[in-house]
Structures are given as structure tokens and as C-alpha cells.
Write a protein that holds these residues in place. Structure first.
Motif, PDB file in Angstrom:
ATOM      1  N   TYR A  26       0.851  -1.187   0.000  1.00  0.00           N
ATOM      2  CA  TYR A  26       0.000   0.000   0.000  1.00  0.00           C
ATOM      3  C   TYR A  26       0.893   1.245   0.000  1.00  0.00           C
ATOM      4  O   TYR A  26       2.049   1.179   0.403  1.00  0.00           O
ATOM      5  CB  TYR A  26      -0.895   0.032   1.238  1.00  0.00           C
ATOM      6  CG  TYR A  26      -1.892  -1.100   1.309  1.00  0.00           C
ATOM      7  CD1 TYR A  26      -3.227  -0.895   0.978  1.00  0.00           C
ATOM      8  CD2 TYR A  26      -1.501  -2.377   1.707  1.00  0.00           C
ATOM      9  CE1 TYR A  26      -4.148  -1.930   1.046  1.00  0.00           C
ATOM     10  CE2 TYR A  26      -2.421  -3.419   1.772  1.00  0.00           C
ATOM     11  CZ  TYR A  26      -3.740  -3.185   1.437  1.00  0.00           C
ATOM     12  OH  TYR A  26      -4.644  -4.209   1.503  1.00  0.00           O
ATOM     13  N   GLN A  28       1.079   5.330   1.373  1.00  0.00           N
ATOM     14  CA  GLN A  28       0.539   6.220   2.397  1.00  0.00           C
ATOM     15  C   GLN A  28       1.059   7.630   2.139  1.00  0.00           C
ATOM     16  O   GLN A  28       2.260   7.837   1.973  1.00  0.00           O
ATOM     17  CB  GLN A  28       0.961   5.743   3.791  1.00  0.00           C
ATOM     18  CG  GLN A  28       0.422   6.593   4.925  1.00  0.00           C
ATOM     19  CD  GLN A  28       0.900   6.095   6.283  1.00  0.00           C
ATOM     20  OE1 GLN A  28       1.930   5.440   6.370  1.00  0.00           O
ATOM     21  NE2 GLN A  28       0.141   6.397   7.323  1.00  0.00           N
ATOM     22  N   LYS A  29       0.149   8.598   2.104  1.00  0.00           N
ATOM     23  CA  LYS A  29       0.542   9.988   1.905  1.00  0.00           C
ATOM     24  C   LYS A  29       0.775  10.647   3.255  1.00  0.00           C
ATOM     25  O   LYS A  29       0.090  10.362   4.234  1.00  0.00           O
ATOM     26  CB  LYS A  29      -0.554  10.742   1.145  1.00  0.00           C
ATOM     27  CG  LYS A  29      -0.754  10.268  -0.278  1.00  0.00           C
ATOM     28  CD  LYS A  29      -1.849  11.046  -0.976  1.00  0.00           C
ATOM     29  CE  LYS A  29      -1.466  12.487  -1.203  1.00  0.00           C
ATOM     30  NZ  LYS A  29      -2.460  13.218  -2.013  1.00  0.00           N
ATOM     31  N   SER A  30       1.757  11.533   3.284  1.00  0.00           N
ATOM     32  CA  SER A  30       2.028  12.271   4.510  1.00  0.00           C
ATOM     33  C   SER A  30       0.930  13.297   4.753  1.00  0.00           C
ATOM     34  O   SER A  30       0.118  13.592   3.863  1.00  0.00           O
ATOM     35  CB  SER A  30       3.380  12.979   4.409  1.00  0.00           C
ATOM     36  OG  SER A  30       3.336  13.969   3.394  1.00  0.00           O
ATOM     37  N   SER A  31       0.881  13.846   5.942  1.00  0.00           N
ATOM     38  CA  SER A  31      -0.159  14.809   6.295  1.00  0.00           C
ATOM     39  C   SER A  31      -0.088  16.064   5.422  1.00  0.00           C
ATOM     40  O   SER A  31      -1.081  16.740   5.193  1.00  0.00           O
ATOM     41  CB  SER A  31      -0.027  15.205   7.769  1.00  0.00           C
ATOM     42  OG  SER A  31       1.271  15.718   8.026  1.00  0.00           O
ATOM     43  N   ILE A  36       5.203  10.446  -0.268  1.00  0.00           N
ATOM     44  CA  ILE A  36       4.486   9.174  -0.332  1.00  0.00           C
ATOM     45  C   ILE A  36       5.427   8.061   0.119  1.00  0.00           C
ATOM     46  O   ILE A  36       6.573   7.980  -0.332  1.00  0.00           O
ATOM     47  CB  ILE A  36       3.974   8.888  -1.761  1.00  0.00           C
ATOM     48  CG1 ILE A  36       2.881   9.892  -2.140  1.00  0.00           C
ATOM     49  CG2 ILE A  36       3.446   7.474  -1.875  1.00  0.00           C
ATOM     50  CD1 ILE A  36       2.348   9.698  -3.546  1.00  0.00           C
ATOM     51  N   GLN A  41       1.354  -4.410   4.370  1.00  0.00           N
ATOM     52  CA  GLN A  41       0.405  -4.622   5.454  1.00  0.00           C
ATOM     53  C   GLN A  41      -0.117  -6.049   5.419  1.00  0.00           C
ATOM     54  O   GLN A  41      -0.332  -6.625   4.345  1.00  0.00           O
ATOM     55  CB  GLN A  41      -0.773  -3.652   5.340  1.00  0.00           C
ATOM     56  CG  GLN A  41      -0.465  -2.247   5.780  1.00  0.00           C
ATOM     57  CD  GLN A  41      -1.742  -1.440   5.963  1.00  0.00           C
ATOM     58  OE1 GLN A  41      -2.737  -1.667   5.291  1.00  0.00           O
ATOM     59  NE2 GLN A  41      -1.717  -0.494   6.885  1.00  0.00           N
ATOM     60  N   THR A  68      -2.999  10.492  -7.791  1.00  0.00           N
ATOM     61  CA  THR A  68      -3.507  11.032  -6.532  1.00  0.00           C
ATOM     62  C   THR A  68      -4.485  12.189  -6.763  1.00  0.00           C
ATOM     63  O   THR A  68      -5.405  12.399  -5.965  1.00  0.00           O
ATOM     64  CB  THR A  68      -2.343  11.508  -5.646  1.00  0.00           C
ATOM     65  OG1 THR A  68      -1.532  12.432  -6.391  1.00  0.00           O
ATOM     66  CG2 THR A  68      -1.465  10.331  -5.228  1.00  0.00           C
ATOM     67  N   GLU A  77      -9.808   9.335  -1.345  1.00  0.00           N
ATOM     68  CA  GLU A  77      -8.565   9.307  -0.586  1.00  0.00           C
ATOM     69  C   GLU A  77      -8.759   8.581   0.750  1.00  0.00           C
ATOM     70  O   GLU A  77      -9.814   8.685   1.381  1.00  0.00           O
ATOM     71  CB  GLU A  77      -8.078  10.738  -0.324  1.00  0.00           C
ATOM     72  CG  GLU A  77      -7.583  11.455  -1.558  1.00  0.00           C
ATOM     73  CD  GLU A  77      -7.052  12.827  -1.241  1.00  0.00           C
ATOM     74  OE1 GLU A  77      -5.853  13.080  -1.482  1.00  0.00           O
ATOM     75  OE2 GLU A  77      -7.826  13.653  -0.743  1.00  0.00           O
ATOM     76  N   LYS A  78      -7.758   7.852   1.144  1.00  0.00           N
ATOM     77  CA  LYS A  78      -7.761   7.180   2.441  1.00  0.00           C
ATOM     78  C   LYS A  78      -6.319   7.059   2.916  1.00  0.00           C
ATOM     79  O   LYS A  78      -5.374   7.366   2.181  1.00  0.00           O
ATOM     80  CB  LYS A  78      -8.421   5.815   2.346  1.00  0.00           C
ATOM     81  CG  LYS A  78      -8.060   4.995   1.126  1.00  0.00           C
ATOM     82  CD  LYS A  78      -9.015   3.833   0.963  1.00  0.00           C
ATOM     83  CE  LYS A  78      -8.789   3.113  -0.352  1.00  0.00           C
ATOM     84  NZ  LYS A  78      -9.761   2.045  -0.590  1.00  0.00           N
ATOM     85  N   GLU A  79      -6.160   6.617   4.147  1.00  0.00           N
ATOM     86  CA  GLU A  79      -4.823   6.597   4.726  1.00  0.00           C
ATOM     87  C   GLU A  79      -3.898   5.660   3.968  1.00  0.00           C
ATOM     88  O   GLU A  79      -2.758   6.005   3.657  1.00  0.00           O
ATOM     89  CB  GLU A  79      -4.891   6.178   6.198  1.00  0.00           C
ATOM     90  CG  GLU A  79      -3.539   6.234   6.890  1.00  0.00           C
ATOM     91  CD  GLU A  79      -3.614   5.865   8.350  1.00  0.00           C
ATOM     92  OE1 GLU A  79      -2.571   5.941   9.035  1.00  0.00           O
ATOM     93  OE2 GLU A  79      -4.711   5.495   8.814  1.00  0.00           O
ATOM     94  N   PHE A  80      -4.387   4.474   3.645  1.00  0.00           N
ATOM     95  CA  PHE A  80      -3.595   3.506   2.897  1.00  0.00           C
ATOM     96  C   PHE A  80      -4.346   3.148   1.611  1.00  0.00           C
ATOM     97  O   PHE A  80      -5.521   2.769   1.655  1.00  0.00           O
ATOM     98  CB  PHE A  80      -3.353   2.246   3.723  1.00  0.00           C
ATOM     99  CG  PHE A  80      -2.524   2.481   4.954  1.00  0.00           C
ATOM    100  CD1 PHE A  80      -1.148   2.556   4.877  1.00  0.00           C
ATOM    101  CD2 PHE A  80      -3.140   2.655   6.188  1.00  0.00           C
ATOM    102  CE1 PHE A  80      -0.388   2.784   6.006  1.00  0.00           C
ATOM    103  CE2 PHE A  80      -2.384   2.882   7.329  1.00  0.00           C
ATOM    104  CZ  PHE A  80      -1.005   2.953   7.237  1.00  0.00           C
TER     105      PHE A  80
END
Length: 322
Positions: A26, A28-31, A36, A41, A68, A77-80
Motif C-alpha cells: 500500500y 501512504q501519503k504524509s499529512s 508518499i 500490510q 492522486t 482518498e484514504k490513509e492507505f
């Protein structure tokens, strides 16, 4: 012979069914959305396959760009987010409503944008409508690596421009993955193909193709005039179909240097289009001024946007998108 083909798949199926969890990749984008990271997982074993869903053992997965911007526009959009969507593999199990496939079939397809499963995983669960049978002589990697650009090229030439025998086609950046497949499809339909090359290596590659292209236009030095070359090749009539790889929208002073050299201006595309021509563009932010529209109107020409993700959206998603 038959036992030798099926037995390994049975063993693999039983091994996969015994596992409680599997790993998938997966991103994951930073805040701040600037960075990325990719993470593996653990995933619970897939639920029982039912209805129109197929359980598939992945043999190859292509790594395409993660859009993106589109995910944000679709509010997906989601965390993963799962990585890898173009997959090829072997059917392990099918739901009770599946009509196109059965266990041990070799298939290839594109996972939808809202898929919970990453293609970079041992087993995925996917609706049968996102899969097709893999040709026997095509390898796993070839199938996964070409399915996306194959769908894009077919969409552009068949659905958006109605390509037929005897038509003339300009395919920009012909040595790219999309360009190469589009050239082959156009030749298969009996079209006359013109293409552009962005480097000497690309030009040599295109000139070696058989059947031969009608003309290869070298735009690497910025001196070639695409419109003039196409009009010369078609006796002044213009081409019937253009499949671009992006266009310049503004004057030279307002465009990045890299874009200046390789891409034609939108006015050049309009100029080289013939009467009743079709312009299929990959430029999502194309802007046409009233004089541009009037010129297209006089030619009876059409402009179509090539958005390959449209085919990978559910009806609900299309409603959101449109």
C-alpha cells in the motif's frame, strides 16, 4: 499432460487457503501530501467468493502511476491505498453467478479504483467484469504490462474515432507504450499511419516497424513542422485521426522548455486535421478559444478526451465523476 498442468494449481490453491493472512503493498501519503511512502500490510484471508466475484492468484502485476489528483477529485482518498492494478493470474475460485470464468483459467485485467485489494499481493478478489481471458502465448508479464495501454489504444481508435480501413492516422510519440500499441492496431485495421519521434533512438525504432509507417517525423530537435509534414503526406487533405500525447496550449514564452520541444501546439493539431476528422487528446486541461472552435466547426471535426479510468469506475462512481 493434463495432470501436469492442473496439479500445481491445486497445490497452490490449497497452500493459499491454509494461510490466515497475506501481505499486500500500500502507499501512504504524509499529512502535508508532499511525501508518499510504501508499506506492506498484513491482510486477512479473503472472504468466501460469492456472486460475480472471482478469487485470483496473482502471477504478475504492473506498477503504473498512482493518480492522486484523480483520487482526490473522486473523494476516494484514504490513509492507505492499494498499489498495483494491472494484474495477470490464475482463477482459484468463482462465485455462484460467475459466467465467464472457471477455476484454473488464466486471466488478465485491471482492478477498479475502489478495489480494497492491491495487485501486489498473492491473492485478490475482483468482479468478473474487470477480467478477460489471457491469450495462451502471451506471458504473465506481457499481459499485465500491456493491458492498460492496450485498453487506452483500443478506446481511442475504436470507440472515440471509429477507425476503419483507408483512414490516415497521426499517432504522437509512437515509440511510447501507448503509441506502439496504437500503431499496431491502426495497421491491423488497414490505416495509413504517421508518427512522431522524440529522439534518434525512437525514430530508428519506428522506422524498423513492419508494416512500415507512412512517415516518421523527428521532433527531437524542435525544427520539424508536424502540421506541414502531415499535410504534405496527405496531399493537403489532412489526417482523419489524431491521437496526441499532450499539446502546447500557450505561446512559447509561457510554456516550460521541455514541453516546447516535443509537443505540437493545439493550433497545429487543428490545422492538420482533415474534414470530418477526429482529435483524441490526452490533455485533460485542453482550452479551445472561439477561433479554434470555429475552425473545428468549419471542418466538421470532433474532439474527444481519452480518460482510460472511465472504464474502471462503477456506475455509482461514474455518477460522482460526471
Amino acid at each position: 499432460m493434463l495432470y501436469g498442468q492442473i496439479c500445481p494449481y491445486d497445490k497452490q490453491r490449497k497452500t493459499l487457503e491454509r494461510r490466515g493472512t497475506m501481505k499486500g503493498l500500500y502507499f501512504q501519503k504524509s499529512s502535508t501530501n508532499e511525501e508518499i511512502t510504501f508499506v506492506f500490510q498484513e491482510r486477512e484471508n479473503l472472504p468466501v467468493t460469492e456472486d460475480n466475484y472471482v478469487k485470483l492468484q496473482v502471477k504478475a502485476c504492473a506498477l503504473s502511476q498512482i493518480n492522486t489528483k484523480l483520487l482526490a477529485e473522486m473523494k476516494m482518498e484514504k490513509e492507505f491505498f492499494p498499489v498495483g492494478r494491472e494484474i495477470a493470474g490464475i482463477v482459484l475460485d468463482v462465485g455462484n453467478k460467475v459466467s465467464f470464468f472457471q477455476p484454473d483459467d488464466e486471466v488478465v485485467g485491471i482492478l477498479p479504483l475502489d478495489s480494497e485489494d492491491p495487485g501486489l499481493c498473492e491473492v485478490v478478489r475482483v468482479h468478473e467484469h474487470y477480467l478477460v481471458h489471457k491469450p495462451e502465448k502471451v506471458t504473465w508479464t506481457e499481459a499485465a504490462g500491456t493491458i492498460r495501454d492496450g485498453v487506452r489504444a483500443y478506446t481511442a481508435l475504436h470507440y472515440l474515432s471509429h477507425l476503419s480501413s483507408g483512414k490516415s492516422v497521426l499517432i504522437m510519440d509512437g515509440a511510447s507504450a501507448l503509441g506502439m500499441i496504437a500503431i499496431q492496431l491502426a495497421h491491423h485495421r488497414g490505416a495509413k499511419v504517421i508518427s512522431t519521434a522524440g529522439s534518434l533512438e525512437d525514430k530508428q525504432c519506428l522506422e524498423r516497424l513492419r508494416p512500415s509507417l507512412a512517415r516518421v517525423i523527428d521532433v527531437s530537435n524542435g525544427k520539424a513542422h508536424v502540421a506541414e509534414s502531415c499535410l504534405e503526406e496527405t496531399g493537403g487533405l489532412g489526417v482523419d485521426i489524431v491521437l496526441d500525447a499532450g499539446v502546447r496550449l500557450y505561446s512559447k514564452d509561457d510554456e516550460p522548455a521541455v514541453k516546447l520541444q516535443l509537443l505540437p501546439h493545439k493550433h497545429d493539431i487543428i490545422t492538420l486535421l482533415g474534414v470530418g476528422g477526429h482529435w483524441v487528446t490526452t490533455e485533460e486541461n485542453l482550452q479551445l478559444d472561439p477561433p479554434d472552435s470555429h475552425c473545428l466547426f468549419l471542418k466538421g471535426a470532433t474532439v474527444a478526451f481519452l480518460n482510460d479510468e472511465v472504464w474502471n469506475l462503477s456506475n455509482v462512481q461514474q455518477g460522482k465523476y460526471l
